[in-house]
Design a protein around this motif. Sequence first.
Motif, PDB file in Angstrom:
ATOM      1  N   UNK A   1      10.764   5.768  -0.952  1.00  0.00           N
ATOM      2  CA  UNK A   1      11.397   4.751  -1.771  1.00  0.00           C
ATOM      3  C   UNK A   1      10.961   3.393  -1.276  1.00  0.00           C
ATOM      4  N   UNK A   2      10.694   2.524  -2.179  1.00  0.00           N
ATOM      5  CA  UNK A   2      10.283   1.191  -1.724  1.00  0.00           C
ATOM      6  C   UNK A   2      11.415   0.534  -0.952  1.00  0.00           C
ATOM      7  N   UNK A   3      10.992  -0.082   0.122  1.00  0.00           N
ATOM      8  CA  UNK A   3      11.994  -0.731   0.931  1.00  0.00           C
ATOM      9  C   UNK A   3      12.506  -1.981   0.234  1.00  0.00           C
ATOM     10  N   UNK A   4      13.749  -2.246   0.462  1.00  0.00           N
ATOM     11  CA  UNK A   4      14.335  -3.414  -0.188  1.00  0.00           C
ATOM     12  C   UNK A   4      14.375  -4.621   0.725  1.00  0.00           C
ATOM     13  N   UNK A   5      14.206  -4.396   2.013  1.00  0.00           N
ATOM     14  CA  UNK A   5      14.361  -5.518   2.936  1.00  0.00           C
ATOM     15  C   UNK A   5      13.197  -6.473   2.789  1.00  0.00           C
TER      16      UNK A   5
ATOM     17  N   UNK B   1       7.753  -4.517  -8.411  1.00  0.00           N
ATOM     18  CA  UNK B   1       9.052  -4.395  -7.730  1.00  0.00           C
ATOM     19  C   UNK B   1       8.884  -4.484  -6.222  1.00  0.00           C
ATOM     20  N   UNK B   2       7.931  -3.790  -5.714  1.00  0.00           N
ATOM     21  CA  UNK B   2       7.722  -3.804  -4.258  1.00  0.00           C
ATOM     22  C   UNK B   2       7.367  -5.202  -3.794  1.00  0.00           C
TER      23      UNK B   2
ATOM     24  N   UNK C   1       0.822  -1.214   0.000  1.00  0.00           N
ATOM     25  CA  UNK C   1       0.000   0.000   0.000  1.00  0.00           C
ATOM     26  C   UNK C   1       0.844   1.246   0.000  1.00  0.00           C
ATOM     27  N   UNK C   2       2.001   1.127   0.607  1.00  0.00           N
ATOM     28  CA  UNK C   2       2.914   2.269   0.577  1.00  0.00           C
ATOM     29  C   UNK C   2       3.446   2.491  -0.827  1.00  0.00           C
ATOM     30  N   UNK C   3       3.724   1.366  -1.516  1.00  0.00           N
ATOM     31  CA  UNK C   3       4.243   1.494  -2.875  1.00  0.00           C
ATOM     32  C   UNK C   3       3.170   1.961  -3.840  1.00  0.00           C
TER      33      UNK C   3
END
Lengths: 847, 319
Positions: B204-208, B64-65, B26-28
């Motif tokens: 920015x989308x988190x990568x973790x 991506x997210x 939802x953030x992305x």
Amino acid sequence: MSAEGVLTGRVRSAVRGQQSHAVNAVAGVTGSAAQPLSAWNSANSRGVAGESSERSVHALTVFLALLASAVFSFTDADGQRTLASLGFQAVCESLLVFTAAWLVHRGRGWFAVHPLQLPLALVVLAGSLLWEPLQRMVFESGRPFEMLVMHSQKNLMLALACLGLTAGFRRLSVFIGLAICIFCCALAREPRVLWLAAAWAVLSISWLMASYWSGLQGRMLPGQRTRLPRRWLLAAPALGLLTAAGSVGGGRELISAMQGFLPGSGGDGEYDEFARGGVNDGDALVAGQDDIRSFGPIEDAPFADSDKPSLYDVVNDRFDEPVRKNRTFQPAVALPPEMMADVQQRLSEVRQAGREFSLVRRKRSRDRRRARSIASAAMFYVAGRTPLHLRTEVYDVFDGVHWIPTGSPADAFPLQLVHSAGKPWLKLPHGPRGMELFHHTDQHVLRPVNLKSPVIPGPPDLRQLHIDKVERPDLFAWHAPGIVRMTGETLPDLVPIRMLSEVLDPNRLRESKLLMFAPGREMLELSLPDDPQINQLSQLALEWTAGLPRGLQQVDEICRRLRTEFQLSPDNPSSTETETPLSDFLSSRRGPETLFASTAALMLRSLGYSTRLVSGFYVRPERYEPRRRQTPVLGEDAHFWCELMVGPGTWITVEASPGYDVLLPPPGLLQQLSSFVISIMLFAWKHWIFSGSGLAVLVICIYQRVRLEDALRTLVWRLVSASSGRRRVQQTVRLVERRLALAGLRRPAHLTLKRWLGGLPLQQPHAVRLLAELADMAAFAEFPEEAQRRDETSLLCNQLQQQLSLQCFLLAAASCREAVDGETKTSAAGRFAVGSSILPLRTLSSS
Amino acid sequence: MAMVQELSHVKTADLAIVDQLRMRLNTALRGKPDVVELVLLGLLANGHLLLEDKPGLGKTTLAKALAAAIGGRFARCQCTPDLLPADITGFSLFNQKTQEFEFREGPVFADVLLADEINRATPRTQSALLEAMAERQVTVDTRRYPLCPQFLVLATQNPIDQHGTWPLPEAQLDRFSMKLSIGYPAPEDESQMLLLATRQQLSQPEDSPLLEPGQLANMQAAVATVAASDAVRDYLVRLAGTTRRHPSVPLGLSPRGLLTWLRVSQARAWVQGRSFVSPDDVQDTALPVLNVRLGLSVQECAGVVEEILSRTPVPEYSP
């Protein structure tokens, strides 16, 4: 629009608001492919509603089968078993049948795979038949052949009812039940069998409706309601019960009003020469069951000889002995010279035989007038419509005190014998008929039992009579105008005499312009003695009929006055010394029917009408015995009345005595119905407390039917315990769904409980959510069945059903209606769309 | 309610992970919780998703997210008419040093593959991708190379631009579990997005990764064990039969599609914390599941699905 319709409409509009072209696209396709779409709709419209209808039909089939089984049990017992044992048998049978039906319903999937219903039914049938020899051998008891066959059919009917998963089995079960009821009604000798059969007939109306409705499932058009119309399912048998209750309360008049509505074979109250034969009424008459002397007239009944009173004994017994004394004055009766010789001869014959009728009678003391001495055994029995005047003597000359009988008509046409359907009928020729006044041909059957007289008491306008195997016309002779006698000393006992007569249509009579009240020939019927009481009568007649045109209006007025202003009394007001009995009657205004009839006849003569006095018997409707379909005529039914001439050879009965009526043509359907309704209203008026309170209770029940039903269902819910937590939840869901339906918020079949309840404006969202979750769990998941969980579940269900009460649903329904009427569409749609739309996926959260 | 939750038999830890996934997505992709939910259902149902929408709505961002959240590799493949099957599946390259052919994996070997404008690829290339989707393996030079068991394809197609395209046939559309449409964001969400962009606070989308290795497989296995009672299965079968008899539907629901629908319903029940499928789950997943396989446009499909659901009674609660 109902709240339910509002909500489902909102669901659709909420979806359409997001997909505006969807409906148009579908409609476009529908227009070009209407047939496949309708077929698709019909294939898909059967669902929950169809299953509900099937269950209703199955349940009704089982009830009908049990009812028919009870009918058979009573007939089979034939009074040899107590009510308690029969009731116990019925209870055991019911438990067995209900258990079997429930097991079959639960195992319907298994039966779908293993179609063993028919073999099972045949096993039951064969077992019933094979049990009989065992029973005879072991228990030394058995049934007659026809009862054995019906007993096996009864068991087959019950088995088919239990196995009624398919329509064919159910119909066959009901058909066998119908055959059993008809069989038992024909055999039964106690009224309980008939009552149970009537209840079966009433309940079968509901079955027919439910079965038909079940068959309609799958053919309903889209958008049509597909729920079983339970209110109409109850209305039809309620109407039948109301009719039955009305029949019970209406009394014999009501029963006789409805009689003839469904003619039986051979005619019921109406002769039909083309009928094959009748039972108990019509051409073929069934023999009496209890006593050969009781009615069920048959041609080959043995003759019985006993002391029988003659007609004169009957009249004297009824109206007391005449007073015979020398009169202080001899009134003169003006007669034309050509009649003088004949009348004088007749007078001397009559006086010698003592056949004249005196209006002055000896008074019997009241102490001797006991019922036992008055009420004699039936003189004869009559089958046919009543009231009926049976003529035995006609009097034309009145000398102030005595009426002189006419005697046999000298110029009467000879009696002829004709054959009809192989039976000899004596045809009674009558005078010229130029008046089409007769409407109906009636048949009556008279069976002498206790009458010593050769005179055949016949109805007015007797046309034919028949005594079986009496084929010689010389055995009959004229006794009086229109009255026939046998040439022997007395009528043959217990031999039925069939009579055909014609009944005047009162409407035609009053509309006819051809009435002739005083033709020239029958002047005896106009003669009046020179008597001061005649002058008094004449003046009174003129006074009563002043201003009325000549004709039936004057006749009706005289009768009306006599019936309303005079009192019928068995006591003769005149002393035994009187020579003016009519004047005494006028002054006292009471007396026996002889004086009523005489007064009417003489008053009409004074106005120029031809009248005559007639004596005979009056067959009373209130004596009608419904079971035997006959009316006994007792000695006290001896009666006098007046006849009025309306044309050549045409006389009509004029009944001036209160409480006596003239036979009219049979009522039409409308008249029967109105008579039925009037009888019910009179019954209700007569028992006004009972009917008023019943009506009040009924009105309250109808007005509060919703709350009453809810209270009853809630009570049943509390009393019936569940075997598991799942069952308890399901019971609670059923109760809540029924409350929704009562409030007009029935859940549409395609919406889930969660979605439907979530869309309603209820004040208990938490209870709604909880019930929906529990319902889903109970229906679609494994439910915990530990004892502790079960108790918690029961407690929870109790709280839920209290919170989701009928009242809260009624309030929600009212809110929905207000939303349609007053609120804006936007706010209403916004309020109802949330939680009620099907397609958009709501934001899910773990709350 | 506590009793109901207690009886749900779904681990709260798994539900917490799903909540985190949901928040990350939802953030992305702001303002589209329904789409995010369906993507999650598709993921948990081990199915592939077809996104039919216009450019620039966040399809790539979402993919991506998702890949980052589940700890997998993300690959993107822009389908054009000159795209070859080997460009998707991979190819064998002769290594001069080792004098052997070496297989170079194509984008399908990623965990999450975004295939943009799949209808612009030739049918031959489409078949190669769809074979990989269905069988989770590719065959190159007679040798089979298995893909990731949780291989997820997010395919997109443009509903407007039909020139020079090869629409996917119904048989291949049936391999997708759902067809989604993201749609334009709401004005307030767009406004918020612009505000964040101007303040350079666009997150920015988190990568973790949120999931540990094997955790997604466990969750997918748990979803597959969600109980579907006889009544619910019967309901699904009746609905499937209805789609096959509907005169407006060119091709009714296939048995594979029915299995997919059941699996997606199980996923929905699971994310709601239930161990059983209810008719609500079936109804709520009807449109996205049927949208891809009935051969109708989105608008037509919505009407037909509504009609099908309206005509089919739900199972009884108290038989």
